[in-house]
Each structure stands twice: as structure tokens, then as C-alpha cells.
Scaffold this active site. Structure first.
Site, PDB file in Angstrom:
ATOM      1  N   SER A   1       0.815  -1.213   0.000  1.00 19.92           N
ATOM      2  CA  SER A   1       0.000   0.000   0.000  1.00 19.92           C
ATOM      3  C   SER A   1       0.849   1.264   0.000  1.00 19.92           C
ATOM      4  O   SER A   1       0.427   2.289  -0.544  1.00 19.92           O
ATOM      5  CB  SER A   1      -0.942  -0.001   1.202  1.00 19.92           C
ATOM      6  OG  SER A   1      -1.904  -1.026   1.084  1.00 19.92           O
TER       7      SER A   1
ATOM      8  N   HIS B   1      -6.421  -9.866   4.380  1.00 17.28           N
ATOM      9  CA  HIS B   1      -5.182 -10.447   4.906  1.00 17.28           C
ATOM     10  C   HIS B   1      -5.482 -11.551   5.923  1.00 17.28           C
ATOM     11  O   HIS B   1      -4.757 -12.549   6.011  1.00 17.28           O
ATOM     12  CB  HIS B   1      -4.332  -9.372   5.587  1.00 17.28           C
ATOM     13  CG  HIS B   1      -3.484  -8.572   4.668  1.00 17.28           C
ATOM     14  ND1 HIS B   1      -2.558  -9.134   3.813  1.00 17.28           N
ATOM     15  CD2 HIS B   1      -3.410  -7.225   4.461  1.00 17.28           C
ATOM     16  CE1 HIS B   1      -1.950  -8.184   3.128  1.00 17.28           C
ATOM     17  NE2 HIS B   1      -2.451  -7.014   3.499  1.00 17.28           N
TER      18      HIS B   1
END
Length: 449
Positions: free
Chosen positions: A99, A330
Site C-alpha cells: 500500500s 489479509h
């Protein structure tokens, strides 16, 4: 007008993959006009669904409005694809981004190393960001997230650090050159306050409670630094509603991530029995604003702030991130992931409603990267983790997560992500684009370069 979403007939627009950018814009302008005349856009709203690729959006659509339904983010007019890759220190492609590098790509127009925040891949030097450029041209600016406001995606707009882990003054082990003692500008939290966005809303209270170790605010917390800079610090929806646009606003609604909206059993080896998600999380404090509420508040505050400044043609730049889509993927947590995707979609709807009332608006939707989710045949027996859900329309949907061994964190994927837009300059998102391309679209829309 308010948009009615759900089982709608097909409209022009594509299934988005992840983030939404709403640009408040004017009629389309020629290239010469973009360079020399008024900016096509008055304001920009960039909404990022972190880790929200095609599969994550499709799963949320299937579960909520049905396979034939449409989410708010499905209704935009122009669509395309964006590549998602980082680079190493020598500039060679790294095919799966994190990210930090993903956000740096659109925030600065340049790729960087995974983990690095708005600093160059080779020299580790700061690179100007969209928020900084907009601020310096007289636009009001803001950032809204369900992560810490010092997390990687919001940080890419407001800070420059060697490693994304350097969120607060006590977290600087990986960033010695960024410490004030080392000649840098301090942690992400410190730099974010110093960047002085007009609105900052999200989690991260723990990072702002840390004590500054060097510089003029030594011995004080970052929250105290923010108050000294004039920030109104708010902690819940009541205080947010009472905030006034005359001073900047810092909303810290959780110690780290804002608690998710939905809960349910995680995916498991061998799968789960068919189940429904719990749409209320008992661990979420009652006073916590949801992402759509925070988005509406930020839009109202920034609109008023821009009007108060009185800069001709200058509105605002706002980024909104649905962070926990990624976080829950995740953890192979399908219900948490779906709830956060749908919460993000409500923020998209809020942005579209604002744009409808403010006609100089362009909307762009994209993501930073893909994620691990797969939609599998309901009778498949996948090798990894899986969960079976019963959708609102009564269907059975199996979601699989197979990018890591059981008990380990699921991984990002290196696929292109959808991008879509509505309004002037929307056509710039068509086709297959580089993951740095949004930088050029936003700077052109706001006349920043």
C-alpha cells in the site's frame, strides 16, 4: 438528487476494482485551456478501496444487491484498468506492490520501493504529493480513512519516510534519517500535522499520543502539537458534528484501525458451513462514525473551508480510504471484508451525492492493488482456506483464500485493478494505464501543473 442503488438496470460504467476518486469539475477543457485557463475541476474527491480488486467488489455485490444488482461504485461512466507494481532501488519492476508504494504512485506520479512513503526509490528523497501541491495552490485539503491517519495510504499524501512503520515518534527505528535528530522531519504523525490538511479523520490515536523527542514540540505529544497548530481534536461522531470549518479538524476515532462493521467466522481449511454475516459488530463503540458519515462531514467542512478562503475557482482535494477491506482480506475474514467493502460503497454514494449538488465534479474509482479473494464453485474443495456464505438473494457463495499457508497472512496480488470515472476529464481513465496515471489526471483537473 440522491442515487438509488441496488438491482438497477445496467448503466454506463464498469465494475470498479477498488478506490473511488470524485473530482468536482467544470466542463471538459482543451489541453491549452488546462495549461493556461481555469482548471477543469474545482475540487477532487479520491476514494481508495484498499485491496479492493474485482473479486472483492464482486463478492460484495453478490452478497448484498445480488449478481444482477449494481453498487454505487458500479455506476460511473468511463472505465479502464490500472497496473499495480512497485520498483526496487535500481528501478526494476517488483510485480506486487504494497500500500505504501501503491499510494506513492498516484500521490507523486512516481513509483517507489515497497514500504517507502513518497520518497524516491533510488535516492530516498521526498517527492511532492498531490495534497501538498493542492494546498500550495490554495485548495482546501483533507484525508479520511478507516486506518490510522498515519497509515501508509493516507501518509503518502502528507509525509515522506523511508519506511511505513515510522508512524509516531516512538516508531522510528526503521527511519533514522527521518528523525529530527537525524536531520529529517520526524514521524508520519508529526509530518502530517505539519502538512496542515484542513481535515484529517480516522484512527491512530495511539500514534498521536506518543511524545515528540526532538524539535520545537519536544516533550509534548503529537496531539498537543496538533492543538498548538490550531486543530480541533474530535473523538466521536458527536464531537465531529460540532466541529466548525474555521479551524482544521483532526478526528481520532480509534487507537489504531477503526473497528470493522461486520463480523463472522473466518475462512478455514476444508471450508465452513453456509452462514450469514453479523451486520453489527459488538466491539465497535456506538459513537464511532462510519466511513460515509466521516466522508459527508469532511465534504461539508472542506466546502465551507474553501468558500471561506475565497480563492477563485479553488475548491478542495479530499482522499477517502476504505482501509480494512485489505486488512480483513489479509486475515481471510470474509464477513469483515464484505462489510468494509459495502461501507466503502456507501462513502462512494455520499461522494456522488455531493458531486450531484456541485456540478463541477469528476468521479474516479480505483484501487492500490488486488488481494487474495477468489469466488469459487460452491461445491469446490479448495486446498487453502474457504468460507461459504448465504447471500441476501438466497444464493450460496464460496470464497477462497489461498495465497498463504493456514495461519499465515494472506498476500496481495499483482493484477491490474479497475478504474472508473464520471465527469469532465473522465475519459482520461479509459484503456490500460500505468499506476502513476492518476497523478496526471488530478493535476490536470485542478490545474496544479
Amino acid at each position: 438528487m440522491r442515487f438509488a442503488y441496488g438491482r438497477l438496470p445496467w448503466r454506463r460504467g464498469a465494475v470498479l476494482g477498488s478506490a473511488l476518486l470524485v473530482l468536482v469539475t467544470a466542463p471538459a477543457a482543451s489541453t491549452a485551456t488546462e495549461r493556461s485557463g481555469p482548471a477543469p475541476a474545482r475540487s477532487v474527491i479520491l476514494l481508495i478501496g484498499d485491496g479492493m480488486g474485482d473479486a472483492e467488489i464482486t463478492a460484495a455485490r453478490n452478497y448484498s444487491v445480488g449478481a444482477a444488482g449494481r453498487l454505487a461504485m458500479d455506476t460511473l461512466d468511463a472505465s479502464g484498468r490500472r497496473t499495480t507494481y512497485a520498483v526496487d532501488e535500481r528501478g526494476r519492476p517488483v510485480y506486487v506492490t504494497d500500500s505504501a508504494a501503491g499510494a506513492t504512485a498516484w500521490a507523486t506520479g512516481r513509483r517507489t520501493v515497497n514500504g517507502r512513503v513518497s520518497k524516491s526509490h533510488d535516492t530516498d528523497r521526498p517527492m511532492p504529493t498531490l495534497l501538498e501541491l493542492a494546498r500550495d495552490r490554495g485548495y482546501a485539503t483533507g484525508s479520511v480513512t478507516t486506518a490510522s491517519v498515519a497509515d501508509a495510504t493516507p501518509a503518502a499524501l502528507t509525509a515522506h519516510v523511508t519506511d511505513r512503520s515510522c508512524k509516531g515518534p516512538a516508531d522510528m527505528a526503521a527511519c533514522p534519517a527521518d528523525t529530527r535528530a537525524g536531520g529529517g522531519e520526524g514521524s508520519i504523525a508529526e509530518q502530517t500535522v505539519a502538512a496542515r490538511p484542513d481535515v484529517l479523520l480516522g484512527g491512530g490515536a495511539d500514534h498521536f499520543a506518543q511524545t515528540v523527542t526532538d524539535g520545537p514540540f519536544r516533550g509534548r505529544t503529537v496531539t498537543q502539537q496538533a492543538r498548538a497548530a490550531g486543530y480541533q481534536v474530535v473523538r466521536d461522531r458527536t464531537q465531529l458534528a460540532a466541529a466548525r470549518p474555521g479551524r482544521p479538524v483532526l478526528g481520532l476515532f480509534a487507537p489504531e484501525y477503526v473497528p470493522v462493521e461486520w463480523t463472522g467466522p473466518p475462512a478455514a481449511p476444508g471450508g465452513t458451513a453456509p452462514q450469514r454475516c453479523a451486520t453489527r459488530n459488538p466491539g465497535r463503540p456506538a459513537g464511532t462514525p462510519d466511513l460515509a458519515e466521516s466522508t459527508r462531514a469532511a465534504l461539508d467542512l472542506l466546502t465551507a473551508r474553501a468558500h471561506h478562503r475565497g480563492a477563485p475557482g479553488r475548491g478542495f482535494f479530499l482522499q477517502v480510504e476504505g482501509a480494512s477491506i485489505d486488512d480483513r482480506a489479509h486475515e481471510a475474514d470474509p464477513c469483515g471484508q464484505l462489510g468494509e467493502t459495502l461501507a466503502f460503497d456507501r462513502a462512494v454514494a455520499a461522494a456522488l451525492d455531493h458531486a450531484e449538488r456541485h456540478p463541477r465534479t469528476l468521479v474516479i474509482v480505483t484501487a492500490d492493488h488486488g488481494h487474495a479473494t477468489q469466488i469459487l464453485p460452491h461445491d469446490a474443495r479448495p486446498a487453502g482456506l474457504s468460507a461459504t456464505l448465504v447471500t441476501d438473494e438466497g444464493g450460496v457463495m464460496q470464497l477462497g483464500y489461498g495465497t498463504a499457508l493456514p495461519g499465515e497472512t494472506q498476500e496481495h496480488t499483482g493484477v491490474p485493478v479497475p478504474v472508473a470515472a464520471r465527469g469532465p476529464l473522465a475519459d482520461r481513465v479509459r484503456g490500460v494505464q500505468d499506476n502513476t496515471s492518476l497523478f496526471g489526471t488530478v493535476t490536470a483537473a485542478l490545474g496544479l501543473r
